[in-house]
Write a protein that holds these residues in place. Structure first.
Motif, short mmCIF file in Angstrom:
data_model
loop_
_atom_site.label_atom_id
_atom_site.label_comp_id
_atom_site.label_asym_id
_atom_site.label_seq_id
_atom_site.Cartn_x
_atom_site.Cartn_y
_atom_site.Cartn_z
N GLU A 93 0.84 -1.21 0.00
CA GLU A 93 0.00 0.00 0.00
C GLU A 93 0.87 1.25 0.00
O GLU A 93 0.60 2.20 -0.74
CB GLU A 93 -0.95 -0.03 1.19
CG GLU A 93 -2.02 -1.12 1.01
CD GLU A 93 -2.83 -1.40 2.27
OE1 GLU A 93 -2.32 -1.17 3.39
OE2 GLU A 93 -3.97 -1.88 2.11
N ARG A 96 2.65 1.52 -3.50
CA ARG A 96 1.71 1.97 -4.53
C ARG A 96 1.40 3.45 -4.35
O ARG A 96 1.39 4.22 -5.31
CB ARG A 96 0.42 1.16 -4.49
CG ARG A 96 -0.55 1.58 -5.58
CD ARG A 96 -1.89 0.86 -5.50
NE ARG A 96 -2.74 1.29 -6.60
CZ ARG A 96 -3.41 2.45 -6.61
NH1 ARG A 96 -3.34 3.28 -5.58
NH2 ARG A 96 -4.14 2.78 -7.66
N VAL A 106 -0.52 3.24 -11.66
CA VAL A 106 -0.36 1.92 -11.03
C VAL A 106 -1.74 1.29 -10.89
O VAL A 106 -2.71 1.96 -10.51
CB VAL A 106 0.29 2.05 -9.63
CG1 VAL A 106 0.54 0.67 -9.02
CG2 VAL A 106 1.57 2.85 -9.70
N ILE A 109 -4.49 -2.69 -6.13
CA ILE A 109 -3.87 -3.85 -5.50
C ILE A 109 -4.81 -5.05 -5.65
O ILE A 109 -6.02 -4.90 -5.55
CB ILE A 109 -3.57 -3.57 -4.01
CG1 ILE A 109 -2.54 -2.44 -3.91
CG2 ILE A 109 -3.11 -4.84 -3.29
CD1 ILE A 109 -2.34 -1.91 -2.51
N ALA A 133 0.46 -5.35 -7.33
CA ALA A 133 -0.05 -4.26 -8.15
C ALA A 133 0.92 -4.15 -9.33
O ALA A 133 2.03 -4.69 -9.26
CB ALA A 133 -0.11 -2.95 -7.37
#
Length: 156
Positions: A93, A96, A106, A109, A133
Motif C-alpha cells: 500500500e 503503490r 499503477v 492492488i 499491483a
C-alpha cells in the motif's frame, strides 16, 4: 477462496547446488527512446547509475531500484516488451501510494493464492507473495509490485 499450501524444502533436498557464488546484477530491458525511458525511471525515483554515450549509435543507461542489488540496463527495442518484472516491497500500500504520488499509473492492488484467480485488494491474511499491483513503462515493459513480508526459507 481456498488456502492452497505448498512446501519448499530448506535446505533444498536432493539438489546439486553450485558452489561458486553468482549474483544476478542487471538485466536489459528493451526501450525505443532512451531519453523518454530515462525520464520515466527517474520519475519512479530509481537511482541513475550511468548514462554514457559511447558513440553516436551506442549509449549505456542503467538504473537501480531503491534498496535493490540488481539493476536494469536499457537495450535496443526489437524484442517484445518484458512481462512480470517483479519488484519486491515490504508494504504494497505504501509503495503503490508513493508511485501514484510520483505520477505513475499503477493498477489497484490485488491478491491471489497459487492456482486461484486474483481478487481485489490486499490479501486479508497478509500472506507474503500474494498481494500485488502493476505498472508499465512507456515501452510496455510490465512491472509487478509484490509484497513480501516473510521470505521463503533459504532466500535472502
Amino acid at each position: 477462496m481456498s488456502n492452497n499450501q505448498f512446501t519448499v524444502p530448506s535446505p533444498p533436498e536432493g539438489q546439486d547446488l553450485a558452489k561458486t557464488p553468482m549474483r544476478f546484477e542487471a538485466t536489459p530491458i528493451p526501450v525505443t527512446d532512451f531519453d523518454r525511458a530515462k525520464a520515466f525511471y527517474q520519475q519512479l525515483g530509481w537511482r541513475l547509475d550511468i548514462d554514457v554515450r559511447i558513440s553516436d549509435k551506442l549509449r549505456a543507461v542503467q538504473f537501480t531500484p531503491p534498496g535493490s542489488p540488481a539493476s536494469i540496463q536499457f537495450g535496443p527495442a526489437g524484442a517484445a516488451p518484458l512481462q512480470r518484472l517483479i519488484v519486491v516491497v515490504e508494504d504494497i500500500e505504501a509503495a503503490r501510494a508513493e508511485l501514484v504520488q510520483r505520477g505513475i499509473d499503477v493498477s489497484e492492488i490485488w491478491h491471489g493464492a497459487l492456482g486461484q484467480p486474483p481478487e481485489p485488494g490486499r490479501d486479508p491474511e497478509g500472506r507474503s507473495y500474494t498481494s500485488q499491483a502493476s505498472f508499465t513503462d512507456p515501452d510496455e515493459n510490465r512491472w509487478v509490485l509484490q509484497e513480501v513480508t516473510e521470505r521463503i526459507p533459504g532466500r535472502v
